[in-house]
Design an enzyme around this catalytic site. Structure first.
Site, PDB file in Angstrom:
ATOM      1  N   HIS A 197      11.662  -4.798 -56.818  1.00  0.00           N
ATOM      2  CA  HIS A 197      10.822  -4.647 -55.636  1.00  0.00           C
ATOM      3  C   HIS A 197      11.318  -5.576 -54.527  1.00  0.00           C
ATOM      4  CE1 HIS A 197       8.962  -8.062 -57.825  1.00  0.00           C
ATOM      5  NE2 HIS A 197       8.797  -8.547 -56.604  1.00  0.00           N
ATOM      6  N   ALA A 198      10.725  -5.425 -53.363  1.00  0.00           N
ATOM      7  CA  ALA A 198      10.939  -6.324 -52.230  1.00  0.00           C
ATOM      8  C   ALA A 198       9.568  -6.735 -51.727  1.00  0.00           C
ATOM      9  CB  ALA A 198      11.722  -5.633 -51.119  1.00  0.00           C
TER      10      ALA A 198
END
Length: 147
Positions: free
Chosen positions: A64-65
């Site tokens: 994820h970011a």
């Protein structure tokens, strides 16, 4: 109605050059070494601390970011790889020394993998958990970076 500046609408303008290894100051004496992370070591105030352990060697974490959140990863024990991607380029960073941590700025996709037996990853975060700050789909991440 949500404003256009809400977390979900923010365009992310960071790149891999914003991420870096930071040496953690230490105090050594015959009884052992103390690593110290205080206000001047990382560029944010720590709002959340957690750690990863007992991660199987064939498992991965992350994926994820974050839109706003920054993190500082410390390999307290053992080693692991961090794959960073800024929407255009990617790089692998191996963390294996407890006196060196990795600053990951907002807007960077991250995956953690290749955990050695007994490894522990300590994470200092700039904010408490907020699901709306996560981008969990890589294609959506790339679209936001391209804007």
């Amino acid at each position: 109605m949500a404003s256009s500046t809400s977390t979900q609408k923010k365009v992310i303008k960071t790149n891999l050059q914003d991420c870096k290894i930071i040496e953690i100051p230490s105090i050594k004496d015959p009884r052992g070494t103390i690593g110290v992370v205080e206000h001047d070591v990382i560029p944010f105030e720590t709002k959340r601390v957690y750690y990863l352990y007992d991660v199987p060697s064939d498992a991965s974490r992350g994926g994820h970011a974050h839109i706003n959140l920054c993190q500082f990863l410390i390999p307290v024990s053992g080693s692991f790889d961090v794959i960073l991607h800024d929407g255009e380029i990617h790089k692998k960073v191996t963390l294996n020394k407890p006196n060196k941590g990795l600053l990951i700025t907002s807007g960077i996709w991250r995956e953690l993998e290749n955990f050695s037996a007994g490894s522990v990853c300590l994470v200092l975060a700039s904010a408490v958990f907020e699901e709306a700050d996560y981008i969990r789909d890589f294609n959506e991440f790339k679209l936001r970076k391209a804007r």
